[in-house]
Design a protein around this motif. Structure first.
Motif: not given
Length: 944
Positions: A92-104
């Motif tokens: 699971s990934v928790w973050d606050h940068h919605p416009h960042t490209q996720c590579d996980i």
């Protein structure tokens, strides 16, 4: 074992979020995958034992049951622990940068556009997801570190990306016992001696230059090794200098290599810049106002300069006076009386006037307050020269906005005349400045902290690429050509009104309310996902912004554009300074209407009149429009500002909120047809009419604006052709029933006639005629059918509305609306025709029905039918659907073939044959010939 991974440069938000997750997932362990910020390191030196932290090397990968990643979406920020992401376990990934490209490769994500990742966790705890039997109660150590995470990542709730939800989360943590003294110690950490030395060096070598009026500073520090805590140095530089943006670089050698490491820390307060977007291509991350990146390079100085140049490109163009000013300037002479000056202010809605002499030289300025005082003392007859301010401060066309703002604040000036070579070019008012500042701060801002409303404008300030991706290529080419022609003449060109509204609405719906894709993200869309729009109606406005463009600028541009499109028809309307180019079934542009106007302001000499127009600026042109969502514009010219959105009145906010809001309190009194436009837009778009706007509509109707002036010489164009056009738009649309009901709720049908009301009878008649229209259209076969001659459905509905009036008003109303002569004639004879056909109810013979009804127009008969009792309505229905189409079984040629000599008697014979056919006396040709032999034998017919 359940593992929570912090990234290699763990800050307080990362640590706070991880601690919060241990409450959501009891038994989880936190792993710091690498280094941490100096403040976090100092904090953990004292408080490490308070939290379930373990070393990476103590983790047995075979025992890992789940992996949770906090405050990042990139593998390379997890160091060697990234290897665990390849295990066959839930991630699971928790973050606050919605416009960042996720590579996980995540099986579950929790990503919200908030100021801090910790806030996302707090909201889950507050929902009661913590398994603690008495709810989510934290201990002091947990609440403190989580509060630190929100404080640091939001700048104690001052950073632009902060949301109301962050403030609520922070308040809840304080309720849980977060230690304010500990928080104060770590959010304002003192600099170590080494960092103090570096701060001194940085201040000594700091380079500052003004870019678009904003001070931008850079410094590149050379150190023998990595220095932790440089972000604190950057914060100190921003605090003790006047710079609005800082790029702090740190270059140090990599041991055993010829390469160097370059760390760049960015800070910016300049609206319109985005450091996260700036550093993303280099692998950096952070927030729009604070970001960093670490690079391995052979020549760090070159890359540092490249980053600076890219940042300069982000800084929005700083408006200058010629782009803010209103032009032409309303001027008066020194001899003008106070009364006349006050009348001019009232007419144009200004708060002051420039005073010029006979040579056109500026000699003074007089404001409304001065006029009011003079009038109060009974001096309305006195000339303004005795009351005007002669010591006038002026500016040049290229004076930038910050300088204009400083002048207004320093000298408390509400308006600054713009002079070029002694000639008065325009005037910049305090309102102009405030609107620009409001727009600059609104576009790109996150949210309204008071109401929690959606973003004011999540679109970037320049949206040229977004619009180009939505418009059909041939339209983009047309707009680019028009812009090029305008630029050659030194003019600005804007796409305005409905086209901008519809394009932005389409983008908003396609992308969804969560945000808009950047041009780079759009490249990944399939071709069919973009659905280019081929608009059929485009409005362009030319703004010459000074004396280089006269009233005919729009006409000149249209004429030049037609040379590039010779198949287009050119219409010129000199009275309103507009021209139109029209294409009809063009191979590329299909049917397209392009209106090109000179930016203008307008004044209504009396309610419902045609406006008097004068050339003006784009701002005043947008201000004269009806609703906020129609006062949007996109600039098409200028290399630095092409694609810029103009939204001075909150149109984008209203578009998102789904509401129609009028610009002026007197708008509906000046032009009552705007009531119909408000209703049309509301029903068509599924919007609500804003509450205050509804109040203005009711006020206009209560004022009697719909009553025509008793002065015979005074026309009311708004209640003539303009009203008919609005009625046409409404009555031909599929939503016409809802629109009429809404209009009636405002009593707005009285604009057609004071007595008109959508009562039960009229509503039933309209619905009945609508059924008739659909049924008739469904039975029409063959191009030669007489039913093909029916008027358009909107015209039939409009005639029925007018038919509901008393007979003496019908023709007059139809003439006022400038309806067709056929419509006027039908409405005039409606009452007498209804009486004349009454005997139809009593007869059972179809031939008699046809005889009585055939003299009348079918549209007229439909109106009579829906207004009549059932028996008469049934007879008219039979006539229109069956009997009117019946033909005699023999024609003139048949009679000649049977030996009858042509002559006047043919009509009598054929009429009798038709009547016998209608009444069922003859069924076929044999019956018809027998009928002739019985009633019209050849030897009894007098030959000619």
């Amino acid at each position: 074992m359940d593992i929570i991974l912090c990234h290699t440069t763990a800050d307080f938000d990362t640590l706070g979020a991880a601690v919060g997750l241990t409450r959501l997932s009891p038994g989880s362990r936190i792993v710091l995958t690498g280094g941490s910020h100096p403040g976090v390191r100092q904090f953990l030196a004292l408080h490490r034992d308070e939290y379930p932290l373990i070393e990476r090397r103590s983790v047995n990968p075979d025992r890992i049951r789940s992996v949770t990643v906090v405050d990042t979406q990139q593998r390379d920020r997890l160091g060697k622990a990234a290897e665990w992401l390849d295990l066959p376990v839930p991630i699971s990934v928790w973050d606050h940068h919605p416009h960042t490209q996720c590579d996980i490769r995540a099986t579950e994500t929790h990503i919200e556009a908030l100021g801090a990742t910790t806030t996302v966790i707090v909201e889950q705890l507050r929902l009661g997801l913590d398994p603690h039997p008495n709810g989510p109660v934290l201990n002091v150590a947990e609440a403190t570190v989580m509060a630190l995470g929100i404080h640091v990542d939001t700048g104690s709730l001052t950073f632009d990306h902060t949301t109301p939800r962050d403030a609520i989360a922070l308040a809840w943590l304080m309720e849980q016992g977060a230690s304010l003294s500990v928080i104060a110690e770590y959010i304002e950490p003192g600099l170590s001696p080494r960092l103090q030395d570096l701060l001194t060096t940085a201040l000594d070598t700091l380079h500052t230059e003004k870019i678009q009026g904003h001070p931008v500073s850079t410094v590149l520090l050379e150190t023998p090794e990595y220095i932790a805590g440089l972000s604190s140095v950057a914060a100190q530089i921003m605090e003790i200098t006047d710079t609005e943006a800082l790029l702090l670089g740190n270059r140090y050698p990599i041991k055993g290599s010829n390469e160097h490491r370059l760390v760049v820390i960015g800070r910016s307060r300049i609206s319109g810049t985005n450091l996260q977007t700036l550093l993303n291509p280099w692998g950096g991350g952070g927030h729009p106002r604070a970001s960093s990146v670490s690079l391995r390079l052979t020549d760090p100085r070159v890359t540092f300069q490249e980053i600076l140049e890219e940042f300069k490109k982000q800084i929005p163009h700083q408006p200058v006076a010629r782009e803010l000013m209103s032009s032409p300037v309303r001027t008066i002479r020194p001899e003008t009386t106070i009364h006349e000056a006050q009348r001019i202010l009232l007419r144009y809605g200004h708060s002051g006037l420039s005073v010029v002499n006979e040579a056109g030289t500026l000699v003074g300025v007089i404001c409304r307050r001065d006029l009011d005082i003079a009038l109060h003392h009974g001096l309305g007859h006195a000339p303004v020269k005795g009351y005007m301010s002669s010591n006038v401060r002026t500016i040049a066309p290229d004076t930038p906005l910050p300088e204009i703002e400083d002048l207004m604040v320093t000298f408390d000036i509400g308006r600054l005349p713009v002079l070029f070579e002694g000639s008065l070019q325009g005037i910049v008012t305090r309102t102009d400045v405030l609107r620009q500042l409001h727009q600059d701060s609104g576009i790109g801002s996150k949210s309204n902290l008071t109401t929690g409303s959606p973003p004011y404008c999540p679109l970037p300030r320049e949206v040229a690429s977004l619009l180009s991706s939505r418009l059909a290529l041939q339209l983009v080419t047309l707009l680019n050509r028009a812009a090029h022609l305008a630029e050659e003449r030194g003019w600005h060109l804007y796409l305005v009104g409905g086209a901008v509204r519809d394009i932005l609405w389409a983008i908003y719906h396609q992308e969804g309310s969560s945000g808009f894709r950047s041009p780079g993200e759009q490249e990944g869309l399939k071709e069919g996902d973009r659905a280019p729009l081929l608009l059929t109606d485009i409005d362009l406005v030319v703004d010459g912004f000074d004396s280089r463009a006269d009233d005919a600028a729009g006409v000149e541009l249209a004429e030049q554009l037609q040379k590039l499109y010779p198949t287009a028809r050119l219409d010129i309307h000199g009275q309103f300074q507009t021209a139109a180019l029209l294409w009809h079934k063009d191979p590329e542009l299909d049917s397209l209407w392009v209106d090109i106007a000179t930016a203008r302001t307008e004044f209504y000499p009396y309610p419902a009149a045609n406006p008097e127009v004068e050339a003006s600026s784009i701002r005043q042109d947008l201000y004269r429009r009806d609703f906020t969502l129609n006062a949007l514009a996109v600039r098409l010219t200028g290399p630095n500002r092409r694609g810029e959105i103009l939204d001075f009145f909150g149109g984008w906010l209203d578009l998102q909120a789904g509401q129609i809001r009028v610009l002026h309190a007197n708008s509906f009194i000046e032009d009552p047809t705007r009531i119909y436009r408000a209703v049309r837009f509301a029903v068509r778009l599924g919007f609500e009419i804003e509450a205050q706007t509804q109040g203005y509509i009711r006020l206009a109707m209560e004022s009697g604006v719909y009553l025509r002036s008793p002065e015979l010489t005074r026309r009311v164009p708004a209640l003539e052709t303009r009203l008919k056009n609005e009625l046409k738009y409404i009555l031909q649309a599929p939503y016409w029933q809802r629109a009429l009901q809404l209009l009636d709720s405002f009593d707005a049908l009285r604009c057609i006639h004071p007595s008109l009301k959508l009562d039960r009878d009229l509503w039933q008649q309209l619905r009945s005629v609508d059924r008739w229209i659909r049924q008739i259209q469904g039975t029409v076969k063959g191009a030669e059918s007489p039913l093909k001659t029916l008027p358009e459905s909107w015209q039939i509905r409009l005639e029925l509305l007018i038919a509901h009036l008393e007979p003496q008003w019908r023709g007059e109303v139809a003439q006022n609306l400038q309806m067709s002569s056929d419509s006027i004639e039908r409405l005039k004879q409606l009452a007498t025709a209804a009486i004349a056909i009454m005997p139809v109810r009593e007869t059972s013979r179809p031939s008699e029905v046809v005889r009585l009804l055939s003299p009348y127009d079918r549209t007229l008969l439909m109106a009579i039918a829906v207004m009549s009792p059932k028996a008469l309505r049934r007879r008219i229905w039979q006539y229109i659907h069956h009997w009117m189409n019946v033909k005699p079984l023999l024609n003139g040629n048949d009679l000649k073939a049977l030996g009858y000599q042509p002559g006047p008697q043919f009509k009598t014979i054929l009429d009798r044959l038709l009547a016998a056919t209608l009444d069922g006396e003859i069924q076929n040709r044999t019956d018809a010939e027998a009928y002739l032999g019985q009633y019209f034998p050849r030897d009894s017919i007098q030959q000619p």
